[in-house]
Scaffold this motif. Structure first.
Motif, PDB file in Angstrom:
ATOM      1  N   TYR A  58      35.007 -25.882   2.289  1.00  0.00           N
ATOM      2  CA  TYR A  58      35.758 -27.064   1.843  1.00  0.00           C
ATOM      3  C   TYR A  58      37.079 -27.184   2.602  1.00  0.00           C
ATOM      4  O   TYR A  58      37.452 -28.266   3.055  1.00  0.00           O
TER       5      TYR A  58
ATOM      6  N   ILE B 256      37.057 -30.281  -8.268  1.00  0.00           N
ATOM      7  CA  ILE B 256      35.651 -30.659  -8.036  1.00  0.00           C
ATOM      8  C   ILE B 256      34.687 -29.522  -8.389  1.00  0.00           C
ATOM      9  O   ILE B 256      33.518 -29.551  -7.999  1.00  0.00           O
TER      10      ILE B 256
ATOM     11  N   LYS C  27      31.078 -30.093  -9.727  1.00  0.00           N
ATOM     12  CA  LYS C  27      30.066 -30.523  -8.763  1.00  0.00           C
ATOM     13  C   LYS C  27      29.553 -29.347  -7.932  1.00  0.00           C
ATOM     14  O   LYS C  27      28.427 -29.379  -7.433  1.00  0.00           O
TER      15      LYS C  27
ATOM     16  N   TYR D  29      28.009 -39.752  -4.350  1.00  0.00           N
ATOM     17  CA  TYR D  29      26.596 -39.436  -4.577  1.00  0.00           C
ATOM     18  C   TYR D  29      25.668 -40.227  -3.656  1.00  0.00           C
ATOM     19  O   TYR D  29      24.472 -40.305  -3.896  1.00  0.00           O
TER      20      TYR D  29
ATOM     21  N   CYS E 183      32.688 -36.179  -2.701  1.00  0.00           N
ATOM     22  CA  CYS E 183      32.232 -36.285  -4.086  1.00  0.00           C
ATOM     23  C   CYS E 183      31.371 -37.519  -4.333  1.00  0.00           C
ATOM     24  O   CYS E 183      30.966 -37.785  -5.465  1.00  0.00           O
TER      25      CYS E 183
ATOM     26  N   PRO F 149      26.288 -34.736  -4.916  1.00  0.00           N
ATOM     27  CA  PRO F 149      27.369 -35.240  -4.066  1.00  0.00           C
ATOM     28  C   PRO F 149      27.226 -34.739  -2.635  1.00  0.00           C
ATOM     29  O   PRO F 149      26.489 -33.782  -2.364  1.00  0.00           O
TER      30      PRO F 149
END
Length: 408
Positions: A54, A73, A76, A375, A373, A13
């Motif tokens: 983040y 999340i 990930k 890809y 998130c 991601p």
């Protein structure tokens, strides 16, 4: 020609793609150098960084919000080494207690790693000066909602005075990101910054007149270090020589002057150059002082004109990363968050160079922040044209329609 939609896909991601730009050895070195994990059993330094990374990128304004979103999340983030889900109290303690020097060390390690890749072509000065020789510096103030660090200005008649932090910043003109940052209380006098500034030999410092310090100018002149700044309005000087202003019609005067200053109660003088320039657009009269004696007056003027790039840098960081709401009310936590914003700015500047500025910087940051998130390969996505994106989407629609037909 029909494009393969798989070219857009990445095995990770976007948030992992961004954090992966920081080599593991830089994390390890910064952790060892600052002993960032010495007293921590749960919130390790890398986990702490991921949480702040983040939060600053997605503009989370509370610890509760950060912890909830990171938990959603977390799977990930296993790929970048997240080992502990953040707890609000643990993250709060880490912000307060972990030395912000860890994040500073991480930034400088990252800057040195990508230093060569960050360099870009800059042709707005002329042929006499290489952009890599020019160091632009200034300070920017970040207002705090609590009296943590002493704010600038007078105390208000009513209520409490807000705190503030002043980030003294130096940036190489060819690189576009800070190579030196010093954070002090907003009330700190700008002249004190010159004492800690490390200007390389042969380098040219360009800065505003708020940093005028004649003793420093004299020392730089003696040690092959150069500068360009504006003369203060109340400065007293003696004219030594008049230079020829031709062939530059906008240069009114080019003079050699002497300025007096006191060094340990002893009166001394420094010989500098004073250039009086009339802006052809605004008509404003500007007076520049420098110790560059062999360069043309127009080169000196253009050097100062390009000082604006650091103002653009400050605006870029403040507009794109969370520096209005802080996740800590401690000086240490505030500095840590600012360092993370600087790291994010460096990474996105690097990405901007790689895509050859195919996309606006703010749009690039916003796209990444809102699709962490996803890809999709972020660099490839930003590089390609809208037509390519339409073709990719068309293929995805055809693929979905085929799956529906098969399932029916």
């Amino acid at each position: 020609m029909k494009q393969d939609s798989r070219k857009f896909q990445s095995g990770q991601p976007i948030i992992v793609q961004l954090i992966s730009l920081i080599p593991n050895e830089i994390f390890a070195q910064a952790t060892v150098d600052t002993q960032a994990d010495r007293y921590y059993k749960q919130m390790k330094a890398k986990d702490h960084f991921i949480c702040l990374f983040y939060a600053v990128l997605t503009r989370n304004s509370s610890l509760r919000e950060v912890c909830k979103n990171i938990t959603l999340i977390a799977k990930k983030l296993l790929y970048v080494g997240l080992k502990q889900l953040p707890c609000r109290s643990t993250l709060s303690d880490a912000n307060r207690n972990r030395d912000s020097q860890f994040f500073a060390s991480l930034y400088m390690g990252l800057y040195l790693h990508y230093k060569t890749s960050l360099k870009t072509h800059w042709d707005l000065i002329g042929k006499e000066v290489e952009p890599s020789e020019v160091e632009v510096f200034d300070s920017t103030t970040i207002t705090l909602f609590k009296d943590i660090l002493k704010g600038a200005g007078r105390n208000p008649l009513e209520g409490n005075k807000k705190g503030g932090i002043k980030a003294f910043t130096k940036m190489n003109l060819a690189e576009g990101v800070p190579d030196f940052i010093c954070m002090k209380a907003a009330s700190t006098n700008e002249n004190t910054f010159l004492k800690v500034l490390n200007l390389p030999e042969g380098g040219i410092a360009v800065f505003d007149k708020g940093f005028n310090r004649y003793r420093c100018f004299d020392e730089w002149t003696q040690h092959n270090r150069f500068f360009v700044t504006r003369l203060k309005d109340n400065a007293h000087y003696q004219i030594v020589k008049e230079n020829n202003t031709e062939p530059f019609p906008d240069v009114i005067k080019d003079q050699q002057i002497q300025l007096k200053y006191k060094d340990k109660k002893v009166s001394r003088t420094v010989t500098l150059r004073l250039i009086t320039y009339c802006d052809p657009v605004s008509g404003e009269i500007l007076r520049f002082i420098t110790n560059l004696m062999g360069h043309t007056a127009m080169t000196v003027t253009l050097l100062y004109k390009n000082r604006w790039v650091i103002e653009v840098l400050f605006k870029q960081i403040k507009q794109n990363f969370e520096l209005k709401y802080f996740l800590s009310d401690s000086e240490n936590g505030i500095k840590s968050q600012i360092w993370v914003a600087l790291i994010l700015n460096l990474l996105f500047t690097l990405l901007h160079r790689r895509i050859r500025e195919a996309e606006d910087f703010s749009t690039m940051v916003m796209v990444a922040a809102k699709n962490l998130c996803s890809y999709v390969n972020l660099q490839l996505f930003l590089t390609h044209t809208a037509e390519y994106c339409q073709e990719w989407f068309k293929q995805e629609v055809e693929k979905v329609q085929l799956e529906i037909e098969w399932s029916g």
